[in-house]
Enzyme design. Structure first.
Site, PDB file in Angstrom:
ATOM      1  N   MET A   1       0.857  -1.194   0.000  1.00  0.00           N
ATOM      2  CA  MET A   1       0.000   0.000   0.000  1.00  0.00           C
ATOM      3  C   MET A   1       0.891   1.243   0.000  1.00  0.00           C
ATOM      4  SD  MET A   1      -3.446  -0.960   2.021  1.00  0.00           S
ATOM      5  CE  MET A   1      -2.882  -0.661   3.681  1.00  0.00           C
TER       6      MET A   1
ATOM      7  N   HIS B   1       9.077   1.201   3.445  1.00  0.00           N
ATOM      8  CA  HIS B   1      10.170   1.234   4.416  1.00  0.00           C
ATOM      9  C   HIS B   1      11.029  -0.005   4.187  1.00  0.00           C
ATOM     10  CE1 HIS B   1       7.670  -1.683   6.461  1.00  0.00           C
ATOM     11  NE2 HIS B   1       6.702  -0.798   6.570  1.00  0.00           N
TER      12      HIS B   1
ATOM     13  N   GLY C   1      11.174  -2.775   5.600  1.00  0.00           N
ATOM     14  CA  GLY C   1      10.432  -4.042   5.604  1.00  0.00           C
ATOM     15  C   GLY C   1       9.977  -4.389   4.196  1.00  0.00           C
ATOM     16  N   HIS C   2       9.384  -3.405   3.512  1.00  0.00           N
ATOM     17  CA  HIS C   2       8.949  -3.645   2.124  1.00  0.00           C
ATOM     18  C   HIS C   2      10.161  -3.951   1.239  1.00  0.00           C
ATOM     19  CE1 HIS C   2       5.634  -0.781   3.438  1.00  0.00           C
ATOM     20  NE2 HIS C   2       4.943  -1.809   2.999  1.00  0.00           N
TER      21      HIS C   2
ATOM     22  N   LYS D   1       5.236 -10.046   9.415  1.00  0.00           N
ATOM     23  CA  LYS D   1       4.694  -9.141  10.451  1.00  0.00           C
ATOM     24  C   LYS D   1       3.174  -9.243  10.477  1.00  0.00           C
ATOM     25  CE  LYS D   1       3.271  -5.009  11.351  1.00  0.00           C
ATOM     26  NZ  LYS D   1       2.700  -3.963  10.602  1.00  0.00           N
TER      27      LYS D   1
ATOM     28  N   SER E   1       6.699  -0.572  10.298  1.00  0.00           N
ATOM     29  CA  SER E   1       5.322  -0.465   9.808  1.00  0.00           C
ATOM     30  C   SER E   1       5.095   0.960   9.338  1.00  0.00           C
ATOM     31  CB  SER E   1       4.350  -0.790  10.950  1.00  0.00           C
ATOM     32  OG  SER E   1       3.060  -0.315  10.642  1.00  0.00           O
ATOM     33  N   SER E   2       4.280   1.096   8.294  1.00  0.00           N
ATOM     34  CA  SER E   2       3.957   2.443   7.824  1.00  0.00           C
ATOM     35  C   SER E   2       3.274   3.232   8.933  1.00  0.00           C
ATOM     36  CB  SER E   2       3.037   2.370   6.613  1.00  0.00           C
ATOM     37  OG  SER E   2       3.705   1.705   5.577  1.00  0.00           O
ATOM     38  N   ARG E   3       2.553   2.540   9.811  1.00  0.00           N
ATOM     39  CA  ARG E   3       1.804   3.244  10.866  1.00  0.00           C
ATOM     40  C   ARG E   3       2.720   3.737  11.991  1.00  0.00           C
ATOM     41  NH1 ARG E   3      -2.562  -0.603   9.163  1.00  0.00           N
ATOM     42  NH2 ARG E   3      -4.171   0.751   8.307  1.00  0.00           N
TER      43      ARG E   3
HETATM   44  O1  PAF Z   1      -0.171  -5.763   3.629  1.00  0.00           O
HETATM   45  C1  PAF Z   1      -0.601  -4.851   2.890  1.00  0.00           C
HETATM   46  O2  PAF Z   1       0.065  -3.839   2.668  1.00  0.00           O
HETATM   47  C2  PAF Z   1      -1.980  -4.987   2.275  1.00  0.00           C
HETATM   48  O3  PAF Z   1      -2.867  -5.617   3.136  1.00  0.00           O
HETATM   49  C3  PAF Z   1      -1.947  -5.674   0.890  1.00  0.00           C
HETATM   50  C4  PAF Z   1      -1.464  -7.112   0.994  1.00  0.00           C
HETATM   51  C5  PAF Z   1      -1.050  -4.891  -0.048  1.00  0.00           C
HETATM   52  C6  PAF Z   1      -3.366  -5.705   0.302  1.00  0.00           C
HETATM   53  O4  PAF Z   1      -3.878  -4.424   0.137  1.00  0.00           O
END
Ligand code: PAF
Length: 295
Positions: free
Chosen positions: A30, A34, A36-37, A151, A187-189
């Site tokens: 989404m 960061h 993690g991604h 996570k 986490s983005s949050r």
């Molecule tokens: O983990 C996420 O960022 C979301 O839930 C995903 C898997 C991209 C689905 O919108």
């Protein structure tokens, strides 16, 4: 790196890779990327010839009082990060491309049971939104492999079940949680946290770890461990949503057949909801001698 926002253009681009015999790994996100991604992207790169990343803030997985509008959108910075990681394709559709007829009558993909417990109890409909969009994205991208973070362990379990139940031709790969030095899961949050809240947040991971150590040492009163952990979170200034010791493969209570335990927590810190988990593999012979009567 090429960016596509239309399904048709993405489809023709990916067809060219497929015709050349190149394998495709997919990382759905989404955005607000960061480390993690980026670790998911690195894993994807190590497994396939071509990496496709999607950035789509999926309205269908947000409840009416959740942070859809506030969710951080940082497309320019995200593109730079993906480019530096050698990603070939970014898919960044608008809402109308994914839900051309709106969301009210959208066909839903629902994984029963697994999606109703833990985060599913406090965020009704959330996982239906996740599985529906992930199924759509799989159909659009048609990847060989898709990479998800551990996570969001419940999300990963639900996606695996969906893929198995619906015979989707994609292999799901989980990647270990990336953490800050003090243990807080990336986490983005986390970006919502004030400096004071950021200081408190690692207590979630510390509490999960203490619980795992207690179980590994043979402490087998799980109800007591869960309630002790909730007290610890409360005392630190967190508002626990759940702290649960579960079978990692079913997310149900631990039984004599459990091979791996997942300890999962969700807690609010002000308006921010944080989740994390740790796992503990059980040695069937020695651990069950020790833990047998505990639940
Ligand atoms: O983990 C996420 O960022 C979301 O839930 C995903 C898997 C991209 C689905 O919108």
């Amino acid at each position: 790196m090429r960016t596509y926002s239309s399904n048709a253009q993405l489809h023709s681009a990916l067809e060219r890779f497929r015709r050349n015999g190149q394998s495709i790994a997919f990382v759905p996100t989404m955005g607000n990327l960061h480390d993690g991604h980026l670790n998911l992207v690195r894993k994807a790169r190590s497994l396939c010839d071509v990496v496709v990343v999607s950035i789509f803030v999926n309205p269908l997985q947000f409840g009416p009082n959740e942070d859809l509008d506030a969710y951080p959108r940082t497309m320019a910075a995200d593109k730079e990060k993906l480019f530096s990681e050698g990603v070939q394709v970014l898919y960044a559709p608008q809402v109308g491309e994914i839900y051309p007829q709106g969301m009210a009558n959208q066909t839903l993909v629902r994984v029963p049971d697994l999606s109703e417990t833990l985060c599913g109890s406090s965020r009704p409909g959330h996982f239906d939104g996740v599985t529906t969009v992930v199924a759509k994205l799989f159909n659009i991208v048609q990847p060989d492999i898709a990479v998800f973070g551990e996570k969001d362990f419940q999300q990963l379990s639900i996606v695996r079940k969906m893929v198995k139940d619906l015979c989707m031709p994609v292999q799901i790969v989980g990647v270990a949680t990336t953490r800050d030095e003090d243990g807080l899961a990336k986490s983005s949050r986390n970006g919502y946290l004030s400096p004071e809240q950021r200081h408190i947040a690692p207590v979630i991971h510390q509490t999960l770890n203490s619980c795992r150590e207690a179980i590994a040492c043979g402490f087998d009163n799980f109800l007591q461990l869960e309630s002790h952990a909730r007290m610890k979170l409360l005392r630190a200034g967190l508002e626990p949503d759940y702290f649960a010791i579960r079978d990692a493969s079913t997310l149900r209570p631990v039984t004599a057949d459990t091979e791996e335990i997942a300890i999962l927590a969700a807690a609010r810190l002000g308006p921010t909801r944080l989740i994390d988990n740790v796992r503990l593999a059980l040695n069937p012979v020695s651990d069950w001698g020790m833990l047998a009567g505990g639940r």
